[in-house]
Design a protein around this motif. Sequence first.
Motif, PDB file in Angstrom:
ATOM      1  N   ARG A 283       1.635  -5.931 -28.404  1.00 33.74           N
ATOM      2  CA  ARG A 283       2.094  -6.902 -29.153  1.00 33.74           C
ATOM      3  C   ARG A 283       3.276  -7.418 -28.408  1.00 33.74           C
ATOM      4  NH1 ARG A 283       3.377  -4.949 -35.318  1.00 33.74           N
ATOM      5  NH2 ARG A 283       4.167  -7.036 -36.151  1.00 33.74           N
ATOM      6  N   THR A 286       2.087 -10.050 -25.828  1.00 36.22           N
ATOM      7  CA  THR A 286       1.866 -11.412 -26.609  1.00 36.22           C
ATOM      8  C   THR A 286       2.927 -12.210 -27.099  1.00 36.22           C
ATOM      9  OG1 THR A 286      -0.307 -10.138 -27.137  1.00 36.22           O
ATOM     10  CG2 THR A 286       0.241 -12.308 -28.432  1.00 36.22           C
ATOM     11  N   PHE A 287       4.005 -11.475 -27.860  1.00 32.24           N
ATOM     12  CA  PHE A 287       5.311 -12.226 -28.289  1.00 32.24           C
ATOM     13  C   PHE A 287       5.922 -12.821 -27.039  1.00 32.24           C
ATOM     14  CE2 PHE A 287       9.145 -12.401 -30.303  1.00 32.24           C
ATOM     15  CZ  PHE A 287       9.054 -13.221 -31.360  1.00 32.24           C
ATOM     16  N   THR A 290       3.477 -15.715 -25.634  1.00 36.16           N
ATOM     17  CA  THR A 290       3.221 -16.869 -26.531  1.00 36.16           C
ATOM     18  C   THR A 290       4.115 -17.319 -27.521  1.00 36.16           C
ATOM     19  OG1 THR A 290       2.154 -15.659 -28.236  1.00 36.16           O
ATOM     20  CG2 THR A 290       0.883 -16.329 -26.216  1.00 36.16           C
ATOM     21  N   GLY A 291       5.328 -16.260 -27.894  1.00 35.71           N
ATOM     22  CA  GLY A 291       6.321 -16.486 -28.948  1.00 35.71           C
ATOM     23  C   GLY A 291       5.844 -16.271 -30.441  1.00 35.71           C
ATOM     24  N   LEU A 292       4.341 -15.780 -30.275  1.00 34.24           N
ATOM     25  CA  LEU A 292       3.586 -15.630 -31.685  1.00 34.24           C
ATOM     26  C   LEU A 292       3.499 -14.120 -31.850  1.00 34.24           C
ATOM     27  CD1 LEU A 292       1.069 -18.556 -31.809  1.00 34.24           C
ATOM     28  CD2 LEU A 292       3.347 -18.579 -32.967  1.00 34.24           C
ATOM     29  N   ASP A 293       3.467 -13.627 -33.242  1.00 36.02           N
ATOM     30  CA  ASP A 293       3.085 -12.253 -33.466  1.00 36.02           C
ATOM     31  C   ASP A 293       1.784 -12.287 -33.890  1.00 36.02           C
ATOM     32  OD1 ASP A 293       2.793  -9.680 -34.057  1.00 36.02           O
ATOM     33  OD2 ASP A 293       4.662  -9.580 -35.640  1.00 36.02           O
ATOM     34  N   PRO A 294       0.817 -11.641 -33.309  1.00 37.75           N
ATOM     35  CA  PRO A 294      -0.560 -11.555 -33.687  1.00 37.75           C
ATOM     36  C   PRO A 294      -0.804 -10.746 -35.006  1.00 37.75           C
ATOM     37  CG  PRO A 294      -0.522 -10.349 -31.830  1.00 37.75           C
ATOM     38  CD  PRO A 294       0.745 -10.965 -31.718  1.00 37.75           C
ATOM     39  N   GLY A 296       1.546 -10.401 -37.271  1.00 34.87           N
ATOM     40  CA  GLY A 296       2.574 -10.938 -38.585  1.00 34.87           C
ATOM     41  C   GLY A 296       1.780 -11.448 -39.732  1.00 34.87           C
ATOM     42  N   ALA A 297       0.505 -12.105 -39.518  1.00 36.36           N
ATOM     43  CA  ALA A 297       0.075 -12.863 -40.750  1.00 36.36           C
ATOM     44  C   ALA A 297      -0.984 -11.773 -41.661  1.00 36.36           C
ATOM     45  CB  ALA A 297      -0.641 -13.995 -40.311  1.00 36.36           C
TER      46      ALA A 297
END
Length: 436
Positions: A283, A286-287, A290-294, A296-297
């Motif tokens: 995790r 990836t953050f 990409t700056g995204l949390d896979p 979080g959603a």
Amino acid sequence: MTAPRAVRQDDRRRTFPALPPRPGNPADGTGAPRAGAPDDEAARAFASGFASTWWGNAWVESMEDTALDPARLRRGRVYAGGGHVDAITVTPGRVTAYVRGSRPRPYRTEIRLRTLDDGDWEDLLDAAAARPDHIAALLDKEMPHALAATADLLPAGGDLTPDCSCPDDGYPCKHAAALCYQTARLLDKDPFVLFLMRGRGELEVLADLTRRNATRSVVERTAAPPPMPTVPAATALAPRTLPALPPPFRTPDRPGRPPAYPQAPGAPDPLALDLLASEAAARAHTFLTTGLDPVGALTPWQDAVRLAAAHPGSGLTASSRALYRDLGAGTDHTPTDLARAVAAWRQGGLAGLAALEEAWDPPAGPFDRARPALAAADHPHFRPWRNRLSTPVLQLRFGRDGLWYGYESDRDREDWWPRGTPDTDPVGALTALLGR
């Protein structure tokens, strides 16, 4: 019980003589549940366990977790314990034996599983060579938890594919179940059989470990220790301006591996710690990249399914069963609900989970063209309901992502489980379902 002695044709083919009947087997009346016993009592009566090691039980449970009919499993236990399974031959990706049933001629039965690729073997052998206690355990016919998890050596739920020449289309039939239970007894005594199933024989594995150890020893003996850095006291105490901070380290190409955790009484389960550490590393990587949390959603339930699906050897050991129980309880679901959802996630990720849980009315288009296409392919018996086409034992579900997802159930059970590979074509999805 002494270890069965293998007859070796070569290092990648081993044939084991038929194992003797087990004492107290239900076939002779000494181990069967009492007549009229409730399901849970009958289950306990048959749960004495064909395996005595955690990896042997892991092998059995990988089949039991996806079995569609517990009654066939119980009959398989009776057949195995009664000595109905003849000599067992193990080759890479395949376990084969003849199993004697109710007819005079025995059935040819086999269990298939995926072999490891070269990269998986490199990871596995490097991990074993780095830990002398791992090698010692293997030589003592023990399988360390951490080593098995390095390359998913043990099968997860749904990884074993049974096949049998009998007319029973159960998944698995009682003959395949019997072969699986007897194979667990072989694994108890010699975990190198598991290495052979995954693609390499015992002599090959030991030779590779010996070579890696020799290389490591030479490097350790010849490497000179680096000199200790020194700084004069006057320099250290002199006034100075500190340099600017160095740039941050380059983000690695992939997450690192967690350390190997020891098995100790009263300590947290090593596989649970490995799962948490691997999850945090993936995790974070990836953050960073990409700056995204896979994650979080995702809802808590979706995240629980994702965690269970990513667990190496899910549902196989006591710790894995505890994981399913705890994740299910924390999201108000049963372990069976979670196991079904994990199968859907492994089939198609988040979209596969949605296909499992959501019935919806698709607009005119691909769904309306599916039945004529199936009828043209000699499958005219599918009946529609919302986004699903069903026969008594097969079902295709049309997902919002435009893919068709295959499902299977025992006749008249309405107990649908994800099977096969999703496809944009309903005939292709049905072909994958029938040819699994």
